[in-house]
Structures are given as structure tokens and as C-alpha cells.
Design an enzyme around this catalytic site. Structure first.
Site, PDB file in Angstrom:
ATOM      1  N   GLY A   3       3.057  -4.005  -3.895  1.00 40.95           N
ATOM      2  CA  GLY A   3       2.817  -4.402  -5.270  1.00 40.95           C
ATOM      3  C   GLY A   3       2.958  -3.191  -6.182  1.00 40.95           C
ATOM      4  NE  ARG A   4      -1.799   1.289  -6.512  1.00 41.90           N
ATOM      5  CZ  ARG A   4      -2.876   1.108  -7.288  1.00 41.90           C
ATOM      6  NH1 ARG A   4      -2.866   1.521  -8.534  1.00 41.90           N
ATOM      7  NH2 ARG A   4      -3.963   0.524  -6.810  1.00 41.90           N
TER       8      ARG A   4
ATOM      9  CE1 TYR B 181      -3.424  -4.317  -7.530  1.00 38.82           C
ATOM     10  CE2 TYR B 181      -1.796  -2.566  -7.285  1.00 38.82           C
ATOM     11  CZ  TYR B 181      -2.410  -3.705  -6.807  1.00 38.82           C
ATOM     12  OH  TYR B 181      -2.010  -4.249  -5.616  1.00 38.82           O
TER      13      TYR B 181
ATOM     14  N   GLY C 262       0.786  -1.231   0.000  1.00 39.86           N
ATOM     15  CA  GLY C 262       0.000   0.000   0.000  1.00 39.86           C
ATOM     16  C   GLY C 262       0.816   1.277   0.000  1.00 39.86           C
TER      17      GLY C 262
ATOM     18  CD  GLU D 298       1.585  -9.012   2.034  1.00 38.38           C
ATOM     19  OE1 GLU D 298       2.019 -10.153   1.896  1.00 38.38           O
ATOM     20  OE2 GLU D 298       0.417  -8.744   2.362  1.00 38.38           O
TER      21      GLU D 298
ATOM     22  CB  CYS E 263     -19.905   1.998 -27.484  1.00 37.37           C
ATOM     23  SG  CYS E 263     -19.199   1.508 -29.057  1.00 37.37           S
TER      24      CYS E 263
END
Ligand SMILES: *Cc1c(COP(=O)(O)O)cnc(C)c1O
Length: 347
Positions: free
Chosen positions: A233-234, A324, A197, A231, A296
Site C-alpha cells: 500500500g504505502r 496513510y 510493508g 499487496e 490546540c
């Protein structure tokens, strides 16, 4: 180059994670595979991280095939019995019910109890704890788990897991860590996974999470005999990916300029889910223009009112598309072709 394409700079990824590795000396670093499980990225990360966090049997099989033999931690709510039978270094237990099912299997397992603590997470972009959410357990349920674990030897509780929020900066993360550590110590638990995070800013791609401050702070908080683990990620993979496409049409509608590019949010859903404009390379400044994809739906906006001059045929390079992005997108909506994938490794 065939466009649209995802272009990954694997050298940049390696440099970025090496710097994080150095800053986090003394703290174990796992990569949360759900941010981007591309095997090429996993192989670059593998020698630089202590392990991988996976959140399903699918991710587990995928990561094991891409980077065999690395320590894995299995997290995520709603684990099936099949998932609970996985041979992994750690299972992050999400509820007393899940622990009962694991205990009933009578097989050896090493676990962390995932806590949802009432700690301040102001300013977070996503709060996973500190209130009623389906993630982790409140202190009452943690106590219940500790009681369930008594008088048996198959399942070993190694410690606590807490992934409470996303989008916090280093000082906020350290405040949170202090609260989590206090709680773990009150239960006599010495292995603490503080989750991921770490903040990234899509509005300011150059403003990076301060790993040096975070690492120094965690080393100062850690007591002898304790294992601390994170841990992310981003914040690991977001910067190494770009989504590159081409302008098909430029039009003015009721006074506003739009550029329609090949592809769209079915390839790069991040701006739609996060509600931001995806940052992009601006070569020629111009009148504000909204860059949309081929879908669309009015939600197919990649970036709104960007001061860039675009003409049909121009290449547009979106930044921060390494986490992500492709893997959370609705690829087959409208059945346009999938993008190409390219990997660059300069050194
Ligand atoms: C998603 C997730 C992470 C990674 O979060 P980032 O915001 O990508 O750093 C880590 N741990 C758990 C339990 C998660 O659910």
C-alpha cells in the site's frame, strides 16, 4: 490555488507503479486500498495491478464502485458475518472462529489462511507477526483450520497469507518470504500472499524500496505451480501525494522559532503517528524552525527543527503525503475547513 490542498501527481503514480509492475514480473500485485482509497488513484492503479486488497465492507463497496470488476481480496481482523458473505476472489481468514462462521454459512468461498509465523522481523517499523498480535494465526490454529476444512466442499483453501511486518528492505523481505514459503510448502499450499510493508523512508524520500532485487529474488524462490502475490500500500501511493499549505504566523517562543501553517495534523496525521518530521520542499535554507498546524495541542507538529526560512504567506509543500495521510487523519477535530484536492495528469 485554495490552500491547504492535497495535490496528487497521477502521472508520477502511473510511472512508479509501471516500474514496480515490470520489476515484479511473474508475481501478482495487489494494492492495499487502506493506504489511500482515493478513487482517482484507484482508477490510475487499476490497469496496472492484478487486484485490490480491502479490509472492510466499506472499502469493498468503495473500491467496487471506483474500479468495477477487479479481483478483490478481503482481509482484516474482526470480519462481521455480513463481511464474510461478500463475493470476493479471496477471503483472508484470521482465526478458527472466523472460519467456523464462514463454514456455517454453507456458501462457496475461496480463502487464504492468514499466518502469524515466528520469523525474524528485526528492523521492522511495525511488527504484525512473530509474536502475540491479533493478526493471523499461529501454526496450531492453522492446523485447526485445515482440520475444520476437511470433509466439506463449499470453502476452498487456496493457500497462505502472511503480512508480517512493515518497513523492511528487499533483502529482509526475501528472507521473510523464504520462511513463509517453507511453511506453506510444508502444508502443501501453493498460493502464497506475502503481504505488503515494503520500506519507505520519510527521512530520505529519494531512497526507494528495491523492487528489482525483490522481484528477482521472488522469481528465484518460486517453484513451478506456485502463485506468489504481494499487496503493498504505502510504497505504491506515498510518493504521488503532497500536502500544500501556507504559513499564517511565525513566532519565537523561549528562543525557538515556530511557523504556524493553515491546516495541520488533522489533515496530515502521518508525522504524529509515525513520530517523524514530514519531508518538505526547502527553497530557502534558514535557522531551524518547527512547523505546526492550527490545532490546540502540542502534538500538532508537522516537522520539527527544519532548516528552512519561512515568513507569513509562504507556501509550504510537504512530500510523501500520498499514503496513510488524509484518510487516517482526524478531520473534524477543531472544525477547521477540509483541504482542497487536486489531481495532475501530465501525459
Ligand atoms: C496494511 C496492510 C497491507 C499494506 O501494508 P503497507 O505497509 O501499506 O504496504 C497489506 N496487507 C495487510 C494485511 C495489511 O494489513
Amino acid at each position: 490555488m485554495s490552500l491547504p490542498a492535497y495535490v496528487y501527481d497521477l502521472s508520477a503514480l502511473r510511472d512508479h507503479v509501471s516500474a514496480i509492475r515490470d520489476a515484479m514480473e511473474g508475481v501478482e500485485l495487489y494494492y492495499a486500498a487502506k493506504a489511500n482509497p482515493d478513487p482517482e488513484l484507484l482508477r490510475v492503479l487499476s490497469p496496472l495491478v492484478d487486484g485490490f486488497e480491502v479490509a472492510s465492507a466499506g472499502e469493498l463497496a468503495h473500491v467496487r464502485a471506483a474500479v468495477p470488476g477487479r479481483p478483490l481480496a478481503l482481509g482484516g481482523p474482526g470480519k462481521t458475518d455480513e463481511e464474510l458473505r461478500s463475493e470476493v476472489a479471496r477471503i483472508h481468514v484470521e482465526s478458527p472462529g472466523e472460519l467456523r462462521r464462514l463454514l456455517a454459512m454453507g456458501r462457496p468461498a475461496g480463502i487464504l489462511l492468514r499466518a502469524n509465523l515466528d520469523l525474524p522481523v528485526e528492523g521492522a517499523s511495525l511488527a504484525m507477526g512473530g509474536g502475540a498480535t491479533p493478526f493471523g494465526m499461529d501454526p496450531g490454529s492453522i492446523e485447526e483450520c485445515l482440520t475444520l476444512l476437511k470433509g466439506q466442499e463449499a470453502v476452498t483453501v487456496h493457500g497462505l497469507h502472511a503480512h508480517l511486518a512493515s518497513g523492511l528492505d528487499a533483502p529482509q523481505m526475501l528472507t521473510l518470504a523464504e520462511g513463509v514459503l517453507d511453511y506453506a510448502r510444508s502444508l502443501g499450499l501453493t498460493e502464497i500472499n506475502l503481504g505488503g510493508g515494503m520500506a519507505v523512508s520519510y527521512a530520505h524520500p529519494d531512497a526507494r524500496f528495491d523492487w528489482v532485487t525483490y522481484g528477482r529474488g521472488l522469481r528465484a524462490l518460486r517453484r513451478p505451480g506456485e502463485t506468489l502475490r504481494v499487496e503493498p500500500g504505502r510504497s505504491i501511493s506515498v510518493y504521488c501525494g503532497r500536502y500544500v499549505t501556507r504559513v499564517i504566523d511565525v513566532k519565537r517562543v523561549h528562543g525557538e522559532l515556530f511557523a504556524v501553517v493553515a491546516g495541520g495534523t488533522h489533515h496530515l496525521r502521518t508525522p504524529a503517528t509515525k513520530g517523524h518530521s514530514q519531508p518538505l520542499v526547502i527553497e530557502r535554507p534558514g535557522e531551524p524552525i518547527t512547523i505546526v498546524g492550527q490545532l490546540c495541542t502540542p502534538k500538532d507538529v508537522l516537522a520539527a527543527h527544519v532548516p528552512v526560512r519561512l515568513e507569513p504567506g509562504d507556501v509550504v509543500e510537504f512530500l510523501m503525503a500520498g499514503a496513510y495521510a488524509w484518510n487516517i487523519s482526524h478531520h473534524d477535530f477543531l472544525m477547521h475547513p477540509h483541504p482542497a484536492f487536486r489531481y495532475t495528469l501530465s501525459r
